[in-house]
Design an enzyme around this catalytic site. Structure first.
Site, PDB file in Angstrom:
ATOM      1  N   ASP A 206      -2.598 -14.121  95.618  1.00  0.00           N
ATOM      2  CA  ASP A 206      -3.275 -14.949  96.616  1.00  0.00           C
ATOM      3  C   ASP A 206      -2.308 -15.179  97.766  1.00  0.00           C
ATOM      4  O   ASP A 206      -1.096 -15.235  97.561  1.00  0.00           O
ATOM      5  CB  ASP A 206      -3.698 -16.302  96.017  1.00  0.00           C
TER       6      ASP A 206
ATOM      7  N   ASP B 265     -11.497 -13.211  96.827  1.00  0.00           N
ATOM      8  CA  ASP B 265     -12.082 -14.548  96.640  1.00  0.00           C
ATOM      9  C   ASP B 265     -13.053 -14.860  97.774  1.00  0.00           C
ATOM     10  O   ASP B 265     -14.158 -15.374  97.547  1.00  0.00           O
ATOM     11  CB  ASP B 265     -10.998 -15.636  96.638  1.00  0.00           C
TER      12      ASP B 265
END
Length: 155
Positions: free
Chosen positions: A113, A128
């Protein structure tokens, strides 16, 4: 649908590779002032850090979700629904690739991330974003009376 999915997976994995190559974990780099920063973290959770420590379970769920989307793709009646399905599939598979190929090992890999926005929002990635944006659009379309994957019927 498959081409769109491949494009999302490619963009997600390319961005993650560039971030890993150019950033150090936990040290934010400003992209748009404090509004958008890149901050490399390795995540063992679901989207937006939900489900802490459930990587192997999420790998199984993601695999089943991807297979279900591929199966359902034959029933989609419009290009717009196929586009949404392709984007969602790309998001699911983008994070699944991390879970299957990254340390600490197959099915337990940490998801990369890197996109950080203010308001104490969890750090996320392109995959995401794809999943969440599609979910929001699908909810809005369903609230307008559309059936998932189906062509609109004239009133």
């Amino acid at each position: 649908m498959v081409a769109i999915s491949a494009l999302v997976i490619f963009a997600d994995q390319l961005a993650k590779a560039l971030v890993i190559q150019n950033l150090r974990p936990g040290i934010p780099v400003s992209v748009v002032g404090k509004l958008v920063q890149f901050n490399l973290v390795y995540n063992d959770s679901a989207a937006f850090s939900m489900g802490f420590g459930a990587t192997s379970v999420l790998a199984v769920i993601s695999t089943l979700a991807a297979l279900a989307m591929l199966w359902y793709s034959g029933r989609v009646e419009t290009r717009s629904w196929a586009l949404l399905l392709g984007i969602a599939l790309g998001g699911v598979v983008g994070n699944l690739v991390d879970r299957l190929t990254r340390a600490p090992g197959f099915g337990r890999g940490l998801v990369v991330d890197f996109i950080q926005i203010p308001f104490n929002f969890p750090i996320f990635n392109i995959a995401d974003s794809a999943i969440v944006v599609v979910a929001i659009i699908v909810v809005l379309r369903v609230l307008r009376g559309e059936r998932i994957g189906k062509a609109r019927v004239n009133d």
